[in-house]
Scaffold this active site. Structure first.
Site, PDB file in Angstrom:
ATOM      1  N   GLY C  10       0.586  -1.064   0.436  1.00  0.00           N
ATOM      2  CA  GLY C  10       0.274  -0.179   0.366  1.00  0.00           C
ATOM      3  C   GLY C  10       0.886   1.157  -0.102  1.00  0.00           C
ATOM      4  O   GLY C  10       1.969   1.555   0.847  1.00  0.00           O
ATOM      5  N   THR C 126       4.890   0.675   6.820  1.00  0.00           N
ATOM      6  CA  THR C 126       3.301   0.586   7.448  1.00  0.00           C
ATOM      7  C   THR C 126       2.250   1.855   7.718  1.00  0.00           C
ATOM      8  O   THR C 126       3.186   2.637   9.213  1.00  0.00           O
ATOM      9  CB  THR C 126       3.435  -0.394   8.837  1.00  0.00           C
ATOM     10  OG1 THR C 126       2.165   0.108   8.978  1.00  0.00           O
ATOM     11  CG2 THR C 126       4.367  -0.700   9.021  1.00  0.00           C
ATOM     12  N   ASP C 128       0.146   1.652   8.867  1.00  0.00           N
ATOM     13  CA  ASP C 128      -0.657   1.188  10.621  1.00  0.00           C
ATOM     14  C   ASP C 128       0.121   1.087  12.049  1.00  0.00           C
ATOM     15  O   ASP C 128      -0.547   1.096  12.919  1.00  0.00           O
ATOM     16  CB  ASP C 128      -1.602  -0.001  10.470  1.00  0.00           C
ATOM     17  CG  ASP C 128      -2.286   0.016   9.324  1.00  0.00           C
ATOM     18  OD1 ASP C 128      -2.880   1.269   8.743  1.00  0.00           O
ATOM     19  OD2 ASP C 128      -3.176  -0.451   8.870  1.00  0.00           O
ATOM     20  N   ARG C 172      -6.530  -1.491  10.550  1.00  0.00           N
ATOM     21  CA  ARG C 172      -7.333  -3.237   9.600  1.00  0.00           C
ATOM     22  C   ARG C 172      -7.495  -4.096  11.609  1.00  0.00           C
ATOM     23  O   ARG C 172      -8.135  -4.093  11.577  1.00  0.00           O
ATOM     24  CB  ARG C 172      -6.514  -3.776   8.696  1.00  0.00           C
ATOM     25  CG  ARG C 172      -6.724  -3.242   7.723  1.00  0.00           C
ATOM     26  CD  ARG C 172      -8.167  -3.722   6.707  1.00  0.00           C
ATOM     27  NE  ARG C 172      -8.437  -2.880   5.767  1.00  0.00           N
ATOM     28  CZ  ARG C 172      -8.176  -2.971   4.122  1.00  0.00           C
ATOM     29  NH1 ARG C 172      -7.630  -3.743   4.021  1.00  0.00           N
ATOM     30  NH2 ARG C 172      -8.389  -1.887   3.326  1.00  0.00           N
TER      31      ARG C 172
END
Lengths: 342, 342, 342, 342
Positions: C10, C126, C128, C172
């Site tokens: 991503g 990342t 996240d 997520r």
């Protein structure tokens, strides 16, 4: 004068700057006294007020939201004689006139009250820019800047992933925010209610962009419906948990575009971030000038009228103008924008 | 048509968006071909050019600066016949007309060339907003937003420290940026060249603010001189290291205010950060529309004219209008702003 | 050395800054030569490359996205011997080693290739923040800042309308973005996957906030499910137009909160705007340092390892650490955040 | 407990978030009561206080500045027994302990008071990042982001004009802000007090950048002096109007660079905009955690200590650590940055 002031309808960056402009101008030039009604017409009907001395508006021009609160209340809603209700509150507090800050609904109510003898002037408010009586009002500029910044980000992430990005911006019945932010961000197609494209046309622009090795960016106003929308596409039912079946037009277009073009497509709904938060400098200046000018208007005896922007001048027009003429994107602006599609 | 395009004078957010708008419109509607001159008139005089195919303007609307470079060169500078120089370059490349993007100096040159038979149209550029021929041009909105954001920060730090903050913004001969950003940020006094306050008046506003227990924020346009400036206050000499003796008007006012009022006072000069960087959405839209409109103007045969904004419409006016009428802050705007001082 | 470099998975602000850091460091200190693989592992498998000379990374640190493109391709996907595929491409171009920039999936692949004899080092990515091997990676800071700014706006509009606002942010399987942005914006309840609240608990916090006359702000990580979720609440079916029936957890919670508390409630999904666009200064510095350090790591012979941040130091750890230890919000951070709820 | 709290020294984004974190945590977990001292130690000495109930800290995390005000007062300034003064105020209001939020000076004072028996704990504050006891404190991140954004703009305008831009950022004795913002913005040379370059070296980097056809960006910490500074270069005299003769190091370097390289050069001083205004999300989280942790520290009996950040953990260390160890840019970070010069 003793002046009542209220903010009504949807939130809009610049409301506080209008209040500040009015209070500062009235205090300095006319020695006016200001009373705020809480939550729009609700405060008038239920007689909930707060005094607004100068000290209370310090530093207010940059503050988003409204210190008076807002609601969609309306004195004519449940009652035969809204005007009587309003007059009673004005008399109870010796208030000479009301400054009503709001959109077409609020200004329509203000005009009805004016017809019934209530002393009222208006300040037009619409994030969507759908009032023909004024070149712009505060809030629209802020919304366009927030949308543009978000579209810039979507465009970049679309390029990295070789994806089509569909972004939904505000605009229930008009496409001004979509038009401006889409043009600013270099969108490859813009979908607005005034000139509805078909799904086929949208996909053609998407495909043409893709063929030039660019990631397509589609900007869509929330009130857009494609002219060839199949039945059932827009469905306002809710499921057993109260969730809408229809997640918005962007969520709807994305899978259809993906299916027809084969290009991976993602939807984003900008939503409420467009209307909250600090106003831009542009909106603060406009809102401050509106607030100052509406106090002058009142002292000139301009009841039943509202302030408006023409070029760089603040003028005033009858409240009825706000109601009679919605401002839609005209054909020449649409064609201008469409020249940049694909 | 084969169209030459150049950007001249000081940097201004939106220049690239004008170029993109012109190229996209010309490419799509008229199958025009575009040639860029490097560094303004220098590229015309020295025949330094680069082709601008559509692919080269992709994603350009949000990019600050100018892909063509800029300079303060002028074909009439050193030479008896600037027009001949320019015509020679146009002929060498079969260029049909020039789009000149620039401020009053550039447009004056463009008009001289036009008088001498050079096919030229103009796009007005001025960060300072000092052209009366147009309501606004691109760049001004961006500068006001950057200045407003900086003033917000200064105001907060002033409050924490109980200090007076003096902020200098752009504006050599006009006070538009000071007026707008100062009004947006809730400045307690704004100093502009058009209506010079005295040092005493400034200190009175500062003191009045202080007496209300607020930290005074003074916004001053770089071209401001107090009407009672003592001799020697503004001094363009440099010292033995080449440094200017005069660090600017904010640096000058701050110690004087501190001395007279006894309030600790600090100066900040916003400087070049106001004119570089990404244009706002507002400026991108305006610049894009200017770029598109100037190509239409050319194809309508509007040589010797330039595009301009009136209300929300793009119109065109003779180049001479850009030169004859500098736009100063008018009295009513000054009085409006001054109502909020103190 | 001749070094191949790829970005996979991503989008994440800072990818370009890593590339620039690596190329600048390698060019200056070791006279390395850099080859970029297009779209992650796809470029390795399909042998699509582009050289990255120093000139190509100019000005790249502030640019969002990745000039190399990205995809979710994987050399082990369809084929028995991914390592052989990779080695073939390396040999074809005399590439000595690969720098793989990506998340846990990419680093897992990198480690498998390393086990099979491919010379590879890693840079963790990342948005996240779910990699335990590093204190932070680039992209997370940018995402938190964008989310915080959006939450600020939602909070203000909620206050004006006396509404509860539910905002969905990325995350997520972990709640780091929700935790940080929610704490920064003063959210009244934060819902994260690691410590699932029940719908009742959420409504209690909302009600408690309301009772203090504040507009509740609920921040929810996209991967959150309430611990008492009724069956059918999360439903990945699509309707006949390909639209998901489940519009996300914020869209789901909003009507339930409104129903139970009687407070008008609105949902906003921040979505892709969190991961695109310009990296913050923090992320640019971190990404640049990672890029520089991974080249040093390679020249120190650290194959099979990746760079990481510990405090303010760049260290290196085995690739396996990225895979074995997902970083979840620990109990003490959750309790710390929860002390501010209601 | 009844806890006094004060903010002292220069303004710093995040001060209000510390106050809010402390009050919220103390209120919820320990039923503490909070009293604010106005303007730092001045409020303690002169007994000017205000109660801080929970309601007063609502929405405070995003607010720049400090609701308590700040000053550079010091109980040991004029008086033989500062500790006695402080104790008298504490006794007068039954205050059990003081939370002192401030820089090395404040923490030094806090420690002296602690030695003299005053119950005090500290929260470190430094925009400049010059405290070795903590990885970072709040305010530094905000300053770096503001500086980075400004440098981005300067870089773009430099490119358009083919100019060298010199930007001065905060940092009297350390170069952290220059190092981080300069690295983030891709500066071509960074000048910091710890490793003073000569004017010749600076000009060489500028020239090397110019030779690659780029516009040089020079970032300089305010406390930088070139190692070969000619006598008289830095001159703290003021002229007859009270203006400093020395306009700062950027104003000084710019004409020298222009003279030696022949490249047109402009100076910008970012100044106070770096320390005012809203804290970033990063700083709000850090400040909130510091505020919460210092209350825990107090209840654990950690008098004479302060909170600090290590990696992602909040720890506590003796106040003396804040004083003994200034944090300068170490050699390896300098070399890392210098690898990107030119």
């Amino acid at each position: 004068m003793k002046i009542g002031i209220l903010t009504s309808g949807g939130d809009c960056p610049g409301l506080n700057a209008v209040i500040r402009g009015a209070v500062r101008k009235g205090d300095k030039t006319y020695e006016d006294e200001f009373i705020g009604f809480l939550d729009g017409w609700r405060g008038v009907i239920e007689d909930e007020i707060m005094p607004i001395p100068r000290r209370k508006v310090q530093g207010l021009s940059r503050l988003g939201g409204t210190i008076l609160g807002s609601s969609r209340s309306n004195p004519f809603h449940d009652d035969g004689d809204g005007a009587a209700l309003v007059k009673r509150t004005l008399e109870a507090h010796d208030i000479d006139a009301i400054i009503a800050i709001g959109g077409d609904g609020t200004l329509y109510t203000a005009n009805r009250l004016f017809q019934a003898g209530v002393p009222v002037v208006g300040v037009p408010k619409t994030v969507d820019n759908d009032l023909d009586a004024t070149d712009y009002t505060f809030g629209f500029n802020t919304a366009v800047e927030i949308a543009t910044e978000s579209l810039d980000r979507l465009r970049i992430t679309g390029e990295s992933h070789h994806r089509c990005m569909v972004a939904e911006v505000m605009g229930r019945s008009v496409g001004w925010i979509a038009l401006h932010s889409g043009m600013a961000a270099g969108a490859h197609v813009i979908c607005i209610p005034e000139f509805p494209l078909s799904i086929d046309e949208i996909c053609e622009y998407v495909q043409a962009t893709w063929d030039r090795k660019r990631a397509p960016l589609v900007v869509v106003a929330e009130g857009f419906t494609p002219k060839d929308a199949p039945e059932g596409l827009i469905d306002y039912d809710v499921d057993e948990f109260g969730r809408p079946r229809f997640g918005g037009i962007a969520q709807t277009l994305a899978p259809i575009i993906e299916q027809r073009t084969g290009i991976e497509t993602r939807a984003t709904v900008l939503g409420h971030i467009q209307r909250g938060g600090e106003p831009t400098g542009f909106d603060r200046v406009l809102a401050t000038r509106f607030g100052m000018a509406v106090v002058d208007l009142l002292h000139r005896g301009g009841l039943g009228r509202m302030v408006a922007l023409r070029g760089t001048d603040i003028v005033d027009v009858p409240l009825t103008e706000a109601i009679d003429n919605p401002k839609r994107v005209p054909l020449e602006r649409w064609e201008e924008a469409a020249d940049l599609f694909g």
